[in-house]
Design a protein around this motif. Structure first.
Motif, PDB file in Angstrom:
ATOM      1  N   LEU A 113       4.004  -2.019  92.077  1.00  0.00           N
ATOM      2  CA  LEU A 113       2.624  -2.165  92.515  1.00  0.00           C
ATOM      3  C   LEU A 113       2.067  -3.519  92.081  1.00  0.00           C
ATOM      4  O   LEU A 113       1.391  -4.218  92.851  1.00  0.00           O
ATOM      5  N   VAL A 114       2.378  -3.910  90.851  1.00  0.00           N
ATOM      6  CA  VAL A 114       1.938  -5.213  90.349  1.00  0.00           C
ATOM      7  C   VAL A 114       2.579  -6.343  91.157  1.00  0.00           C
ATOM      8  O   VAL A 114       1.941  -7.353  91.479  1.00  0.00           O
ATOM      9  N   LEU A 115       3.851  -6.173  91.511  1.00  0.00           N
ATOM     10  CA  LEU A 115       4.550  -7.202  92.289  1.00  0.00           C
ATOM     11  C   LEU A 115       3.945  -7.411  93.679  1.00  0.00           C
ATOM     12  O   LEU A 115       4.201  -8.425  94.325  1.00  0.00           O
ATOM     13  N   SER A 116       3.161  -6.438  94.130  1.00  0.00           N
ATOM     14  CA  SER A 116       2.532  -6.576  95.450  1.00  0.00           C
ATOM     15  C   SER A 116       1.354  -7.555  95.427  1.00  0.00           C
ATOM     16  O   SER A 116       0.826  -7.913  96.492  1.00  0.00           O
ATOM     17  N   ILE A 117       0.934  -7.999  94.235  1.00  0.00           N
ATOM     18  CA  ILE A 117      -0.121  -9.012  94.145  1.00  0.00           C
ATOM     19  C   ILE A 117       0.404 -10.312  94.747  1.00  0.00           C
ATOM     20  O   ILE A 117       1.512 -10.757  94.428  1.00  0.00           O
ATOM     21  N   LYS A 118      -0.352 -10.921  95.599  1.00  0.00           N
ATOM     22  CA  LYS A 118       0.078 -12.126  96.310  1.00  0.00           C
ATOM     23  C   LYS A 118       0.505 -13.217  95.327  1.00  0.00           C
ATOM     24  O   LYS A 118      -0.217 -13.546  94.382  1.00  0.00           O
ATOM     25  N   GLY A 119       1.696 -13.751  95.529  1.00  0.00           N
ATOM     26  CA  GLY A 119       2.201 -14.848  94.710  1.00  0.00           C
ATOM     27  C   GLY A 119       2.869 -14.433  93.417  1.00  0.00           C
ATOM     28  O   GLY A 119       3.382 -15.294  92.696  1.00  0.00           O
ATOM     29  N   MET A 120       2.890 -13.140  93.105  1.00  0.00           N
ATOM     30  CA  MET A 120       3.447 -12.701  91.829  1.00  0.00           C
ATOM     31  C   MET A 120       4.971 -12.819  91.817  1.00  0.00           C
ATOM     32  O   MET A 120       5.647 -12.402  92.746  1.00  0.00           O
ATOM     33  N   LYS A 121       5.518 -13.419  90.752  1.00  0.00           N
ATOM     34  CA  LYS A 121       6.959 -13.594  90.616  1.00  0.00           C
ATOM     35  C   LYS A 121       7.611 -12.429  89.869  1.00  0.00           C
ATOM     36  O   LYS A 121       8.736 -12.042  90.171  1.00  0.00           O
ATOM     37  N   ALA A 122       6.915 -11.929  88.851  1.00  0.00           N
ATOM     38  CA  ALA A 122       7.521 -10.896  88.010  1.00  0.00           C
ATOM     39  C   ALA A 122       6.451  -9.969  87.463  1.00  0.00           C
ATOM     40  O   ALA A 122       5.289 -10.362  87.290  1.00  0.00           O
TER      41      ALA A 122
ATOM     42  N   ASN B 189      14.122 -16.023  90.112  1.00  0.00           N
ATOM     43  CA  ASN B 189      13.299 -15.398  89.063  1.00  0.00           C
ATOM     44  C   ASN B 189      14.006 -14.181  88.443  1.00  0.00           C
ATOM     45  O   ASN B 189      13.480 -13.068  88.469  1.00  0.00           O
ATOM     46  N   PRO B 190      15.178 -14.368  87.866  1.00  0.00           N
ATOM     47  CA  PRO B 190      15.873 -13.227  87.260  1.00  0.00           C
ATOM     48  C   PRO B 190      15.164 -12.751  85.991  1.00  0.00           C
ATOM     49  O   PRO B 190      14.560 -13.550  85.277  1.00  0.00           O
ATOM     50  N   VAL B 191      15.262 -11.462  85.740  1.00  0.00           N
ATOM     51  CA  VAL B 191      14.656 -10.906  84.522  1.00  0.00           C
ATOM     52  C   VAL B 191      15.705 -10.292  83.598  1.00  0.00           C
ATOM     53  O   VAL B 191      15.392  -9.920  82.459  1.00  0.00           O
ATOM     54  N   ASN B 192      16.959 -10.217  84.053  1.00  0.00           N
ATOM     55  CA  ASN B 192      17.966  -9.560  83.221  1.00  0.00           C
ATOM     56  C   ASN B 192      18.291 -10.347  81.960  1.00  0.00           C
ATOM     57  O   ASN B 192      18.593  -9.770  80.912  1.00  0.00           O
ATOM     58  N   LEU B 193      18.203 -11.677  82.035  1.00  0.00           N
ATOM     59  CA  LEU B 193      18.477 -12.477  80.832  1.00  0.00           C
ATOM     60  C   LEU B 193      17.387 -12.289  79.781  1.00  0.00           C
ATOM     61  O   LEU B 193      17.675 -12.180  78.587  1.00  0.00           O
ATOM     62  N   LEU B 194      16.150 -12.249  80.214  1.00  0.00           N
ATOM     63  CA  LEU B 194      15.045 -11.996  79.286  1.00  0.00           C
ATOM     64  C   LEU B 194      15.231 -10.646  78.608  1.00  0.00           C
ATOM     65  O   LEU B 194      15.058 -10.514  77.384  1.00  0.00           O
ATOM     66  N   ALA B 195      15.586  -9.634  79.391  1.00  0.00           N
ATOM     67  CA  ALA B 195      15.796  -8.298  78.833  1.00  0.00           C
ATOM     68  C   ALA B 195      16.968  -8.276  77.854  1.00  0.00           C
ATOM     69  O   ALA B 195      16.891  -7.677  76.776  1.00  0.00           O
TER      70      ALA B 195
ATOM     71  N   PRO C 149       6.749 -18.367  79.261  1.00  0.00           N
ATOM     72  CA  PRO C 149       6.843 -19.778  79.681  1.00  0.00           C
ATOM     73  C   PRO C 149       8.263 -20.331  79.663  1.00  0.00           C
ATOM     74  O   PRO C 149       8.567 -21.308  80.362  1.00  0.00           O
ATOM     75  N   LYS C 150       9.160 -19.712  78.883  1.00  0.00           N
ATOM     76  CA  LYS C 150      10.539 -20.201  78.793  1.00  0.00           C
ATOM     77  C   LYS C 150      11.399 -19.674  79.936  1.00  0.00           C
ATOM     78  O   LYS C 150      12.494 -20.225  80.185  1.00  0.00           O
ATOM     79  N   TYR C 151      10.938 -18.631  80.607  1.00  0.00           N
ATOM     80  CA  TYR C 151      11.759 -18.000  81.644  1.00  0.00           C
ATOM     81  C   TYR C 151      11.164 -18.129  83.048  1.00  0.00           C
ATOM     82  O   TYR C 151      11.873 -17.904  84.026  1.00  0.00           O
ATOM     83  N   PHE C 152       9.891 -18.467  83.142  1.00  0.00           N
ATOM     84  CA  PHE C 152       9.241 -18.560  84.460  1.00  0.00           C
ATOM     85  C   PHE C 152       8.485 -19.875  84.585  1.00  0.00           C
ATOM     86  O   PHE C 152       7.719 -20.228  83.739  1.00  0.00           O
TER      87      PHE C 152
END
Length: 331
Positions: free
Chosen positions: A258-267, A289-295, A328-331
């Motif tokens: 639902l949050v990702l549906s905000i216009k322009g949202m990457k993550a 915009n991967p998130v698996n490395l952050l996790a 800021p380090k990942y996006f």
């Protein structure tokens, strides 16, 4: 002999079959388990499903009478796994994903293990591994097994319904980039088998409780923090906030999308305080915009590039601060 015929031969040769899946069951682990179970039954064999814990309530319109839960019947699950001469490991790439109690049972089990999974970096604990990281879901791989072992004629509504559910949920209703031409080819075969896909969508989506909607409304109106400099949004929910809205497992599952549906949202990052830890869900858009490395690198987790999970033993406030420092380090 191809791997699909090899797996079919193991099924035919087995005298007792157990199907397992990862802890914190979701639509794909439930769907692939039930789809495989019904396929095995069509082959004239018997099997039972042993899962670590209960799935969210909104998945229980499926017939789950053949699913034993470790959290409810540990002794019975232990007996079934010890008896099994063939054990399927579905939708997980590491034996630790089943939780510590079931992990011990699987490590001690003498039955031959077969992994069917689509996550990156599978461990080498099974005797046979069917790992396809480009597949949309493990449920899709079960259809591949049915087809390429020469038994597409056995695919019917009973087998196909949970498999459609697994593909539907693991692709975010077909929105993730894991959806490939093969995914739709598989879906076509499922629909041709008589599966009524519109009813699955209704049963999955049109079953909200009032408390679930109120919790989601509160999360969006009061707890959503949008970091516009990075186009990343975070929602944090404490155990007290969850309790206020009578939280049930699965009530926050749709928040990240639902949050990702905000216009322009990457993550989108959603974390909830449960069982003494912060359970974190990471979702993102696009290969850039991967998130698996952050996790993996900071929250003892991992998963797909655009859909991962993790955990934190810090407080709600400390976890939120840590995330804001890392973004800021990942996006």
């Amino acid at each position: 002999m191809n791997i699909y015929k090899q797996i079919e031969a193991e099924i035919q040769a087995a005298s007792y079959i157990v199907i397992t899946a990862h802890k914190s069951a979701d639509g794909d682990s439930i769907g692939s388990s039930l789809g495989l179970l019904h396929f095995i039954e069509k082959l004239g064999k018997k099997a039972i499903i042993c899962h670590p814990d209960k799935a969210p309530d909104f998945l229980y319109w499926l017939d789950t009478t053949n699913i034993l839960l470790m959290e409810e019947n540990p002794e019975e699950v232990a007996t079934e796994i010890k008896k099994a001469d063939l054990i399927f490991c579905l939708d997980y790439n590491a034996i630790s994903r089943v939780g510590p109690e079931m992990q011990v049972l699987l490590e001690e089990a003498t039955g031959k293990k077969i992994m069917i999974d689509h996550h990156l970096n599978p461990e080498e604990f099974p005797a046979i591994t069917l790992s396809e990281t480009t597949a949309s879901s493990t449920s899709q791989l079960i259809v591949d097994l049915i087809e390429h072992s020469g038994h597409l004629d056995l695919l019917d509504e009973k087998i196909g319904t949970p498999l459609y559910l697994g593909i539907l949920t693991d692709t975010g209703s077909f929105r993730f980039n894991s959806v490939k031409p093969r995914t739709h080819e598989v879906l076509a075969k499922i629909l041709a088998a008589g599966v009524e896909h519109h009813l699955i969508h209704e049963k999955l989506n049109d079953n909200n409780t009032e408390s679930r909607l109120r919790l989601q409304g509160y999360a969006m109106s009061e707890k959503l923090e949008v970091l516009y400099d990075y186009n990343v949004a975070i929602i944090s929910l404490s155990k007290e906030e969850l309790a206020k809205y009578n939280y049930k497992k699965g009530d926050t599952d749709s928040l990240a999308n639902l949050v990702l549906s905000i216009k322009g949202m990457k993550a989108a990052i959603v974390f909830t305080e449960r069982d003494g830890i912060m359970k974190i869900s990471f979702r993102s858009k696009g290969a850039e915009n991967p998130v698996n490395l952050l996790a993996k690198e900071h929250f003892n987790g991992g998963g797909h590039a655009n859909a991962s999970g993790g955990m934190s033993d810090l407080s709600v406030t400390e976890t939120l601060e840590k995330l804001k420092e890392l973004i800021p380090k990942y996006f």
